[in-house]
Write an enzyme that holds these catalytic residues in place. Structure first.
Site, mmCIF file in Angstrom:
data_model
loop_
_atom_site.group_PDB
_atom_site.id
_atom_site.type_symbol
_atom_site.label_atom_id
_atom_site.label_comp_id
_atom_site.label_asym_id
_atom_site.label_seq_id
_atom_site.Cartn_x
_atom_site.Cartn_y
_atom_site.Cartn_z
ATOM 1 N N HIS A 1 0.848 -1.195 0.000
ATOM 2 C CA HIS A 1 0.000 0.000 0.000
ATOM 3 C C HIS A 1 0.876 1.235 0.000
ATOM 4 O O HIS A 1 2.097 1.152 0.166
ATOM 5 C CB HIS A 1 -0.962 -0.003 1.191
ATOM 6 C CG HIS A 1 -0.322 0.095 2.542
ATOM 7 N ND1 HIS A 1 0.614 -0.801 3.001
ATOM 8 C CD2 HIS A 1 -0.485 0.999 3.554
ATOM 9 C CE1 HIS A 1 0.985 -0.470 4.229
ATOM 10 N NE2 HIS A 1 0.336 0.623 4.587
ATOM 11 N N HIS B 1 1.337 3.900 1.960
ATOM 12 C CA HIS B 1 1.789 4.683 3.112
ATOM 13 C C HIS B 1 3.310 4.839 3.022
ATOM 14 O O HIS B 1 4.008 3.933 2.559
ATOM 15 C CB HIS B 1 1.401 3.986 4.426
ATOM 16 C CG HIS B 1 -0.007 4.312 4.853
ATOM 17 N ND1 HIS B 1 -0.760 3.483 5.650
ATOM 18 C CD2 HIS B 1 -0.784 5.409 4.589
ATOM 19 C CE1 HIS B 1 -1.948 4.042 5.855
ATOM 20 N NE2 HIS B 1 -1.988 5.201 5.223
ATOM 21 N N ASP C 1 5.862 4.658 4.965
ATOM 22 C CA ASP C 1 6.814 3.696 5.523
ATOM 23 C C ASP C 1 6.957 2.444 4.646
ATOM 24 O O ASP C 1 7.785 1.589 4.923
ATOM 25 C CB ASP C 1 6.453 3.318 6.975
ATOM 26 C CG ASP C 1 5.038 2.778 7.140
ATOM 27 O OD1 ASP C 1 4.148 3.186 6.364
ATOM 28 O OD2 ASP C 1 4.811 1.954 8.046
ATOM 29 N N ASP D 1 0.238 -3.966 6.653
ATOM 30 C CA ASP D 1 -0.642 -3.259 7.579
ATOM 31 C C ASP D 1 -2.105 -3.679 7.408
ATOM 32 O O ASP D 1 -2.667 -3.566 6.325
ATOM 33 C CB ASP D 1 -0.505 -1.748 7.357
ATOM 34 C CG ASP D 1 0.916 -1.266 7.603
ATOM 35 O OD1 ASP D 1 1.803 -2.127 7.796
ATOM 36 O OD2 ASP D 1 1.135 -0.047 7.608
HETATM 37 ZN ZN LIG Z 1 3.130 0.618 7.829
HETATM 38 ZN ZN LIG Z 2 -0.049 1.624 6.543
#
Ligand SMILES: [Zn+2]
Ligand SMILES: [Zn+2]
Length: 276
Positions: free
Chosen positions: A29, A31, A33, A180
């Site tokens: 995904h 995000h 990080d 996540d």
């Molecule tokens: Zn993450």
């Molecule tokens: Zn995430």
């Protein structure tokens, strides 16, 4: 490679993983990080004179994010091609297949569209036993056929069976990666019976509410998923920086799923066939 956080290329250097070995990157995904390492990694590949195509499997929006940076740095003229493969966030999908492995993506439950990945090894052909090759003087032209299941007939008409001539390779193994996600039983069927499962466990149960609101899992959540999916072994990671020591997360996971391991930077974990 799965996901590409900020420190990726320095860690690759530290652990001596060659950049040219990376041809396919699976991004769960968008995000930060999980993607901030991409531009650094791609720039290093340019410096190293890469010519091989690089395949990125991700949300279709990644292209926008990367090409803005590539436009700025290289006027979008790279010495190698980047192929973008958009993921499906509604249902499981086969996204990669070669002679060794098949990769599937499947939707997770996070704040933004997120996929997990499952890697299934293909059964390998058995090895021919060198002593048998010598004993029966098996010509090169017959060897592939025997590996694929054939028998061998000697010059004096004896049949030597496939099983006597070959040694089986290991059983094909499977690995699933759940980045996540909050606890959600809908993705259990996509990771059923895998030999090794990586599952995020950002929090311990004392922060259960925070896990819910941020769409992350606790150690207990990860272990309950592993138990219901009947996996061989569980590794947990993505621990919140608020934990100086992840022991409470590991302990609560092990109470439910004893064969759980907490991952640390640089760990190398063998995927072993799970016991039947
Ligand atoms: Zn993450
Ligand atoms: Zn995430």
């Amino acid at each position: 490679m799965i996901d590409c956080g900020e420190g990726t290329q320095s860690q690759m250097r530290k652990y001596k993983i060659g950049f040219s070995r990376i041809n396919h990157i699976f991004i769960s995904h968008l995000h930060g990080d999980h993607i901030f390492g991409l531009i650094g990694l791609i720039s290093t590949m340019v410096l190293l004179g890469r010519e091989k195509e690089l395949h990125l499997y991700s949300h279709s929006e990644l292209r926008k994010f990367l090409s803005a940076q590539l436009q700025f740095l290289y006027s979008n003229e790279l010495p190698f091609k980047i192929s973008y493969h958009p993921l499906n966030f509604k249902k499981e999908q086969k996204i990669f297949d070669d002679e060794k492995v098949t990769v599937y993506s499947f939707p997770l439950s996070h704040r933004i569209p997120t996929c997990g990945f499952r890697f299934e090894e293909k059964p390998a052909l058995p090895n021919l036993l060198p002593e048998k090759i010598e004993e029966f003087r098996i010509p090169i032209r017959d060897r592939q056929r025997i590996k694929e299941g054939g028998d061998f007939e000697t010059s004096d008409g004896r049949i030597i069976y496939h099983a006597e001539l070959t040694k089986k390779k290991h059983q094909p193994r499977s690995f699933a990666f759940c980045s996540d996600t909050k606890y959600d039983e809908s993705y259990i069927e996509s990771i059923l019976n895998v030999d090794l499962l990586y599952h995020e466990a950002t929090f311990a149960s004392d922060n259960k509410d925070l896990a819910q609101t941020t769409y992350h899992s606790t150690g207990e959540d990860a272990a309950r998923i592993a138990l219901q999916a009947n996996v061989g072994k569980l590794i947990i990671g993505h621990f919140s920086a608020r934990y100086k020591d992840y022991t409470p997360i590991l302990n609560e996971a092990q109470d439910i799923f004893p064969d759980t391991l907490a991952i640390s930077e640089g760990d190398v974990i063998q995927v072993n066939k799970k016991k039947a």
